[in-house]
Design a protein around this motif. Structure first.
Motif, mmCIF file in Angstrom:
data_model
loop_
_atom_site.group_PDB
_atom_site.id
_atom_site.type_symbol
_atom_site.label_atom_id
_atom_site.label_comp_id
_atom_site.label_asym_id
_atom_site.label_seq_id
_atom_site.Cartn_x
_atom_site.Cartn_y
_atom_site.Cartn_z
ATOM 1 N N GLY A 104 0.768 -1.244 0.000
ATOM 2 C CA GLY A 104 0.000 0.000 0.000
ATOM 3 C C GLY A 104 0.791 1.281 0.000
ATOM 4 N N GLY A 105 2.085 1.214 0.337
ATOM 5 C CA GLY A 105 2.904 2.420 0.358
ATOM 6 C C GLY A 105 2.722 3.255 1.617
ATOM 7 N N PHE A 106 3.208 4.486 1.567
ATOM 8 C CA PHE A 106 3.221 5.386 2.713
ATOM 9 C C PHE A 106 2.547 6.712 2.343
ATOM 10 C CE2 PHE A 106 6.819 2.537 3.204
ATOM 11 C CZ PHE A 106 6.707 2.150 4.525
ATOM 12 N N PRO A 107 2.163 7.503 3.381
ATOM 13 C CA PRO A 107 2.178 7.184 4.808
ATOM 14 C C PRO A 107 1.247 6.024 5.129
ATOM 15 C CG PRO A 107 0.890 9.148 4.417
ATOM 16 C CD PRO A 107 1.557 8.824 3.109
ATOM 17 N N LEU A 108 1.567 5.315 6.206
ATOM 18 C CA LEU A 108 0.821 4.128 6.573
ATOM 19 C C LEU A 108 0.243 4.306 7.973
ATOM 20 C CD1 LEU A 108 0.179 1.216 5.560
ATOM 21 C CD2 LEU A 108 2.184 0.463 6.867
ATOM 22 N N LEU A 109 -1.068 4.208 8.079
ATOM 23 C CA LEU A 109 -1.756 4.287 9.374
ATOM 24 C C LEU A 109 -2.193 2.870 9.730
ATOM 25 C CD1 LEU A 109 -2.831 6.398 11.482
ATOM 26 C CD2 LEU A 109 -4.998 6.306 10.260
ATOM 27 N N ILE A 110 -1.823 2.424 10.917
ATOM 28 C CA ILE A 110 -2.038 1.031 11.301
ATOM 29 C C ILE A 110 -2.996 0.954 12.480
ATOM 30 C CG2 ILE A 110 -0.895 -1.100 12.044
ATOM 31 C CD1 ILE A 110 1.752 0.309 10.996
ATOM 32 N N THR A 111 -3.965 0.062 12.400
ATOM 33 C CA THR A 111 -4.833 -0.227 13.533
ATOM 34 C C THR A 111 -5.120 -1.720 13.527
ATOM 35 O OG1 THR A 111 -6.815 0.473 14.736
ATOM 36 C CG2 THR A 111 -7.020 0.258 12.340
ATOM 37 N N THR A 112 -6.057 -2.161 14.363
ATOM 38 C CA THR A 112 -6.310 -3.590 14.507
ATOM 39 C C THR A 112 -7.789 -3.912 14.287
ATOM 40 O OG1 THR A 112 -6.605 -3.326 16.896
ATOM 41 C CG2 THR A 112 -4.396 -3.897 16.117
ATOM 42 N N GLY A 113 -8.051 -5.168 13.977
ATOM 43 C CA GLY A 113 -9.411 -5.596 13.681
ATOM 44 C C GLY A 113 -10.314 -5.666 14.883
ATOM 45 N N ASP A 114 -9.765 -5.476 16.091
ATOM 46 C CA ASP A 114 -10.585 -5.480 17.309
ATOM 47 C C ASP A 114 -10.679 -4.104 17.951
ATOM 48 O OD1 ASP A 114 -8.028 -5.180 18.314
ATOM 49 O OD2 ASP A 114 -8.013 -7.056 19.437
ATOM 50 N N ASN A 115 -10.236 -3.076 17.223
ATOM 51 C CA ASN A 115 -10.209 -1.708 17.767
ATOM 52 C C ASN A 115 -11.566 -1.042 17.523
ATOM 53 O OD1 ASN A 115 -9.128 0.489 19.051
ATOM 54 N ND2 ASN A 115 -7.865 1.150 17.336
ATOM 55 N N VAL A 116 -12.600 -1.617 18.097
ATOM 56 C CA VAL A 116 -13.994 -1.275 17.812
ATOM 57 C C VAL A 116 -14.335 0.169 18.152
ATOM 58 C CG1 VAL A 116 -16.376 -1.827 18.482
ATOM 59 C CG2 VAL A 116 -14.740 -3.671 18.056
ATOM 60 N N LEU A 117 -13.726 0.725 19.190
ATOM 61 C CA LEU A 117 -14.098 2.052 19.674
ATOM 62 C C LEU A 117 -13.272 3.179 19.055
ATOM 63 C CD1 LEU A 117 -14.579 1.145 23.455
ATOM 64 C CD2 LEU A 117 -16.364 1.473 21.732
ATOM 65 N N THR A 118 -12.459 2.859 18.063
ATOM 66 C CA THR A 118 -11.692 3.914 17.422
ATOM 67 C C THR A 118 -12.638 4.902 16.743
ATOM 68 O OG1 THR A 118 -9.700 4.334 16.124
ATOM 69 C CG2 THR A 118 -11.346 2.893 15.124
ATOM 70 N N THR A 119 -12.136 6.108 16.493
ATOM 71 C CA THR A 119 -12.972 7.173 15.934
ATOM 72 C C THR A 119 -12.288 7.848 14.747
ATOM 73 O OG1 THR A 119 -12.040 8.912 17.337
ATOM 74 C CG2 THR A 119 -13.923 7.660 18.226
ATOM 75 N N VAL A 120 -13.095 8.482 13.938
ATOM 76 C CA VAL A 120 -12.577 9.268 12.822
ATOM 77 C C VAL A 120 -11.622 10.346 13.337
ATOM 78 C CG1 VAL A 120 -13.208 10.934 11.021
ATOM 79 C CG2 VAL A 120 -14.583 8.854 11.362
ATOM 80 N N GLU A 121 -12.028 11.006 14.405
ATOM 81 C CA GLU A 121 -11.220 12.107 14.959
ATOM 82 C C GLU A 121 -9.846 11.622 15.400
ATOM 83 O OE1 GLU A 121 -15.400 13.033 14.917
ATOM 84 O OE2 GLU A 121 -14.342 11.371 15.894
ATOM 85 N N ALA A 122 -9.792 10.460 16.031
ATOM 86 C CA ALA A 122 -8.519 9.933 16.521
ATOM 87 C C ALA A 122 -7.603 9.547 15.370
ATOM 88 C CB ALA A 122 -8.770 8.726 17.422
ATOM 89 N N LEU A 123 -8.149 8.881 14.370
ATOM 90 C CA LEU A 123 -7.346 8.465 13.226
ATOM 91 C C LEU A 123 -6.758 9.671 12.495
ATOM 92 C CD1 LEU A 123 -9.863 5.771 11.982
ATOM 93 C CD2 LEU A 123 -7.592 5.278 12.914
#
Length: 268
Positions: A104-123
């Motif tokens: 996919g190249g860079f920049p690369l933002l990484i999270t996990t498949g169980d990070n259910v409570l993540t938000t648009v604002e945080a990302l």
């Protein structure tokens, strides 16, 4: 406000050490990412948020058996729009990140498949922090007091420094190929709180001693980490304590379900 480049988003959804997760076993599925919560697979909640974070972000899902995602509505929709691609999970976290970066190249933002409570604002905040603070790598973190305020059972253990106690939010950012050097800290699995010996392996004995005796501030620890890996690593502390609560075990599953139910009631 400056509009920064859109990152490729990598979702790590493989099996840790290739083993069946207890929550997956209880739910009768092969991967924790498709354990249902509030009527939707864990990864469905994550992808619904990622979809809204950027209109044009490419999403890669790293998973051992992509076929388990075939029935996930968000996967179907994002694949149909050309925004999502699955890639084989590798033997470890670092290898999976390297494979995601190669695809996919860079920049690369990484999270996990169980990070259910993540938000648009945080990302978006973590992506912005990487550019605004001229970092090579960013770790998304939350304060202990904010996590406890979100839910007293959300986290049991914290990384403690002279000035702050924190937990990670499973949001990481890498600027470019050189930044992959920072991912070396996770080659042993990254479970530093659960297995303190991993800190010594990743950061060295001297830094382990300093960590154990809380000799550094968080910023000081990031400077040491940067020196060890040869890239500028920064911590970005997010104000929402919920972000540090992922579905790691039955306790955090129950906490996450409770918080999702609160959200649903509030929006009804």
């Amino acid at each position: 406000m400056t509009e920064h480049p859109t990152p490729t988003i990598l979702v790590l959804a493989g099996k840790r050490d290739g083993k069946l997760d207890p929550l997956a076993e209880k739910a009768g599925v092969s991967h924790k990412a498709v354990v249902p919560i509030m009527g939707k697979p864990l990864i469905g909640h994550v992808l619904a948020t990622l979809e809204k974070s950027w209109d044009d972000a490419k999403i890669l899902v790293s998973i051992h058996d992509p076929s388990v995602l075939d029935g996930v509505e968000e996967v179907q929709r994002l694949k149909a729009s050309g925004r999502l691609e699955t890639i084989p999970a590798e033997a470890g976290i670092v290898e999976s990140v390297e494979a995601g970066a190669a695809r996919g190249g860079f920049p690369l933002l990484i999270t996990t498949g169980d990070n259910v409570l993540t938000t648009v604002e945080a990302l978006r905040a973590v992506n912005d922090a990487g550019w605004d603070r001229e970092a090579d790598a960013v770790l998304g973190l939350a304060r202990r007091e904010d996590i406890i305020a979100a839910h007293p059972e959300g986290q049991k253990k914290f990384y403690e420094f002279k000035d702050i106690a924190i937990a990670n939010c499973n949001i990481y950012w890498l600027r470019d190929q050189k930044s992959l050097q920072a991912a070396e800290a996770f080659r042993g699995g990254g479970q530093f709180i659960k297995t303190p010996g991993a800190i010594r392996k990743a950061f060295g004995l001297r830094n382990l001693i300093r960590f154990r005796f809380r000799m550094d501030s968080l910023a000081g620890a990031m400077r040491r980490m940067s020196k060890r890996f040869g890239v500028r690593v920064i911590a970005h502390v997010l104000p929402d304590g919920r972000l540090a609560i992922d579905v790691d075990n039955q306790r955090t599953y129950d906490v996450t379900e409770e918080l999702l139910k609160r959200d649903a009631a509030a929006s009804a």
